[in-house]
Design a protein around this motif. Sequence first.
Motif, mmCIF file in Angstrom:
data_model
loop_
_atom_site.group_PDB
_atom_site.id
_atom_site.type_symbol
_atom_site.label_atom_id
_atom_site.label_comp_id
_atom_site.label_asym_id
_atom_site.label_seq_id
_atom_site.Cartn_x
_atom_site.Cartn_y
_atom_site.Cartn_z
ATOM 1 N N PRO A 11 0.825 -1.201 0.000
ATOM 2 C CA PRO A 11 0.000 0.000 0.000
ATOM 3 C C PRO A 11 0.856 1.245 0.000
ATOM 4 O O PRO A 11 2.029 1.215 0.338
ATOM 5 N N ALA A 12 0.202 2.380 -0.352
ATOM 6 C CA ALA A 12 0.944 3.628 -0.467
ATOM 7 C C ALA A 12 1.535 4.040 0.870
ATOM 8 O O ALA A 12 2.657 4.518 0.951
ATOM 9 N N THR A 13 0.753 3.854 1.946
ATOM 10 C CA THR A 13 1.254 4.247 3.251
ATOM 11 C C THR A 13 2.348 3.284 3.685
ATOM 12 O O THR A 13 2.160 2.069 3.708
ATOM 13 N N GLY A 14 3.492 3.822 4.011
ATOM 14 C CA GLY A 14 4.597 2.973 4.432
ATOM 15 C C GLY A 14 5.336 2.308 3.302
ATOM 16 O O GLY A 14 6.160 1.441 3.533
ATOM 17 N N THR A 15 5.036 2.664 2.049
ATOM 18 C CA THR A 15 5.750 2.073 0.910
ATOM 19 C C THR A 15 7.223 2.470 0.951
ATOM 20 O O THR A 15 7.536 3.644 1.168
ATOM 21 N N PRO A 16 8.136 1.523 0.756
ATOM 22 C CA PRO A 16 9.558 1.872 0.777
ATOM 23 C C PRO A 16 9.858 2.918 -0.286
ATOM 24 O O PRO A 16 9.317 2.868 -1.392
ATOM 25 N N ASP A 17 10.757 3.866 0.051
ATOM 26 C CA ASP A 17 11.119 4.856 -0.955
ATOM 27 C C ASP A 17 12.186 4.280 -1.877
ATOM 28 O O ASP A 17 12.609 3.121 -1.729
ATOM 29 N N VAL A 18 12.629 5.099 -2.851
ATOM 30 C CA VAL A 18 13.551 4.603 -3.875
ATOM 31 C C VAL A 18 14.860 4.144 -3.257
ATOM 32 O O VAL A 18 15.434 3.119 -3.662
ATOM 33 N N SER A 19 15.345 4.881 -2.270
ATOM 34 C CA SER A 19 16.609 4.476 -1.638
ATOM 35 C C SER A 19 16.455 3.148 -0.911
ATOM 36 O O SER A 19 17.389 2.333 -0.873
ATOM 37 N N ASP A 20 15.251 2.911 -0.351
ATOM 38 C CA ASP A 20 14.995 1.612 0.277
ATOM 39 C C ASP A 20 15.045 0.484 -0.753
ATOM 40 O O ASP A 20 15.550 -0.616 -0.478
ATOM 41 N N MET A 21 14.493 0.762 -1.946
ATOM 42 C CA MET A 21 14.529 -0.256 -3.010
ATOM 43 C C MET A 21 15.958 -0.545 -3.444
ATOM 44 O O MET A 21 16.314 -1.698 -3.723
ATOM 45 N N LEU A 22 16.790 0.477 -3.488
ATOM 46 C CA LEU A 22 18.193 0.283 -3.845
ATOM 47 C C LEU A 22 18.875 -0.605 -2.813
ATOM 48 O O LEU A 22 19.593 -1.552 -3.164
ATOM 49 N N ARG A 23 18.634 -0.327 -1.531
ATOM 50 C CA ARG A 23 19.250 -1.138 -0.478
ATOM 51 C C ARG A 23 18.742 -2.579 -0.530
ATOM 52 O O ARG A 23 19.506 -3.532 -0.399
ATOM 53 N N ALA A 24 17.421 -2.749 -0.747
ATOM 54 C CA ALA A 24 16.855 -4.101 -0.782
ATOM 55 C C ALA A 24 17.404 -4.886 -1.979
ATOM 56 O O ALA A 24 17.734 -6.077 -1.865
ATOM 57 N N GLY A 25 17.498 -4.224 -3.117
ATOM 58 C CA GLY A 25 18.038 -4.900 -4.295
ATOM 59 C C GLY A 25 19.480 -5.308 -4.101
ATOM 60 O O GLY A 25 19.895 -6.407 -4.499
ATOM 61 N N ARG A 26 20.246 -4.427 -3.469
ATOM 62 C CA ARG A 26 21.655 -4.764 -3.216
ATOM 63 C C ARG A 26 21.777 -5.953 -2.274
ATOM 64 O O ARG A 26 22.707 -6.757 -2.388
ATOM 65 N N GLU A 27 20.857 -6.071 -1.337
ATOM 66 C CA GLU A 27 20.886 -7.211 -0.433
ATOM 67 C C GLU A 27 20.594 -8.508 -1.187
ATOM 68 O O GLU A 27 21.262 -9.533 -0.967
ATOM 69 N N HIS A 28 19.617 -8.479 -2.080
ATOM 70 C CA HIS A 28 19.373 -9.657 -2.928
ATOM 71 C C HIS A 28 20.631 -9.975 -3.750
ATOM 72 O O HIS A 28 21.025 -11.144 -3.881
ATOM 73 N N TYR A 29 21.228 -8.951 -4.305
ATOM 74 C CA TYR A 29 22.441 -9.127 -5.145
ATOM 75 C C TYR A 29 23.553 -9.770 -4.320
ATOM 76 O O TYR A 29 24.223 -10.701 -4.776
ATOM 77 N N ARG A 30 23.739 -9.263 -3.086
ATOM 78 C CA ARG A 30 24.803 -9.780 -2.225
ATOM 79 C C ARG A 30 24.594 -11.263 -1.921
ATOM 80 O O ARG A 30 25.559 -12.027 -1.833
ATOM 81 N N ARG A 31 23.324 -11.675 -1.796
ATOM 82 C CA ARG A 31 23.032 -13.081 -1.490
ATOM 83 C C ARG A 31 23.016 -13.968 -2.736
ATOM 84 O O ARG A 31 22.742 -15.160 -2.643
ATOM 85 N N GLY A 32 23.279 -13.371 -3.891
ATOM 86 C CA GLY A 32 23.282 -14.141 -5.126
ATOM 87 C C GLY A 32 21.913 -14.339 -5.736
ATOM 88 O O GLY A 32 21.758 -15.128 -6.678
ATOM 89 N N GLU A 33 20.908 -13.611 -5.242
ATOM 90 C CA GLU A 33 19.536 -13.718 -5.764
ATOM 91 C C GLU A 33 19.363 -12.660 -6.864
ATOM 92 O O GLU A 33 18.680 -11.643 -6.687
ATOM 93 N N ILE A 34 20.006 -12.930 -7.995
ATOM 94 C CA ILE A 34 20.163 -11.886 -9.009
ATOM 95 C C ILE A 34 18.825 -11.517 -9.653
ATOM 96 O O ILE A 34 18.544 -10.334 -9.890
#
Length: 544
Positions: A11-34
């Motif tokens: 939902p819109a309320t509490g939706t992660p912002d763009v910087s949050d998406m960057l951090r989350a994507g990098r975490e997937h990348y770090r774990r090899g979940e490309i």
Amino acid sequence: MTSPSMALAAPATGTPDVSDMLRAGREHYRRGEIRHAIAVFQVGLARAATASIGVAVDCVADLHAALANAFMLCDDIASAGEHYKAALRIAPHLVACWCNLGIVHQRRGQTQDAIALYLEALRRNPGHRPSRTNLVQALVTTRQFAIARTLLLELLGETPEDADLRSQLGKVCFELGETEDAVAQFERAVALAPGQAENFYWVGAIRQARGEQAAAQAAYALAAQVHPILRRPATTSPPAFRALALFAPFVGNTPVEFLFKDCAYQTSILSLLPGSQPDLALLAREADVVVNLVSDADQGAEVLPLATAIARSLGKPIVNDPAKIQNTTRDATALALTDVEGCRVPRTIRIAAGEGLPDGLALVFPLLARQAGMHGGDVFEKLEDAAALAAFLAAHADHDRYVIDYIDYRSADGFFRKYRFLFIGEEILPYHLAIGDDWKLHRDATDMGYHAWMQDEEELFLRAPGQVFGAAHYQALRVIRDRIGLDYFGIDCGLDRDGDLVVFEVNASMLVHDQNPEFPYKDPYIRSIKVAFDGMLARFARGN
């Protein structure tokens, strides 16, 4: 763990912002979940595109760069390139993006463009090490060895114990003809990283090229003892299949530096040395297909029976059966092809070491003579009379020699033309055309780099060989393929003024390489040879 699709539905309320998406994507990348990382980065970019305010420009650039890195890992270099460019349009200070965009261009074969991108990265940060090391590879690809050596020496000044750099410098020194320095660099690399097998074999190969036979034999023996099998990993994991190659030092082998480069299959190269007793059970478990590289029937006469025994005992499909290689001496080939319709095959007579011409042999001068087991025009002469022939045979009496009828294949315009085709399974693919004013033609020794018309003619031959070689010629080539019986080999041939096919040489020892910076039009046709070769091996590995 929240999946990318759940993030999209939040939902819109509490939706992660763009910087949050960057951090989350990098975490997937770090774990090899490309794939997850790619999806998250794409969501972040989509949100950034719809946001009116509050999105940092650098964050968007970082999203593009991170997404490009993920695409690179998935081998989607087209998408990676687009996102590196997008990142640089926003943030041209991102040096790593300039470097990585260079890698994209280099993987596409656009090496000069890659060099320009590496240099742009270094203009912005002269000390950027990845740009410097990648620039070395690009310089080597374009045969700018002197500049590559300078850069390698600079890098080694910073990290003198880097075995990979020592190995690269050894290869560059070898290309520059500085073989003593090359050996020293490889020996230093061996000392620094004894687990890297290739360096051991380079020492043996260079000492052999220098004529240091005893030292070469010792180097090969040490290599075989420490690393009996030289393994090259596949570009994919797991590998598509496993190929075991049989290689024999000191005899002629099929050149495979290009063919075995960037393979989706694992290659393991077994050196066949006198007295070697490889673990056949282990080899059989490691191989889906056996590729015999011992290709010169004259030089390999002693080792080919050993190669045959090993290949047969493994019980795997065999490419270029060593037993068939034994039937490809120049005289045997000439005899096998003598009655091919529309084909002129010069009579070839073998003179054993220590012997002279047989009595009653009718000779027509000029004729050709060469030492058995030699290639590339070495110890190969055109002789005008009996006295010159007798002198040649006497000068090389320690070796078998060939006496070959000379066929004048000069074209109507006064130039000689020598064409090379590669037979790869059922395919017959053009490799190059050499044009020159002398009968003894070698593509790399011609003046074709200075004549646009010669390059245009070669490009036409590569693009449309059927415009030069008609249906009758291709029928003759197919007959030659069937009679030789190998899975991979080449033919050097010409056309006489009557349009007949003139056969010069047929064997599996012919060089194929992709180092043609002066002739970029050759690249797609040479890549097609690599694709055909890989496809043939895959079919053998599958047993069909």
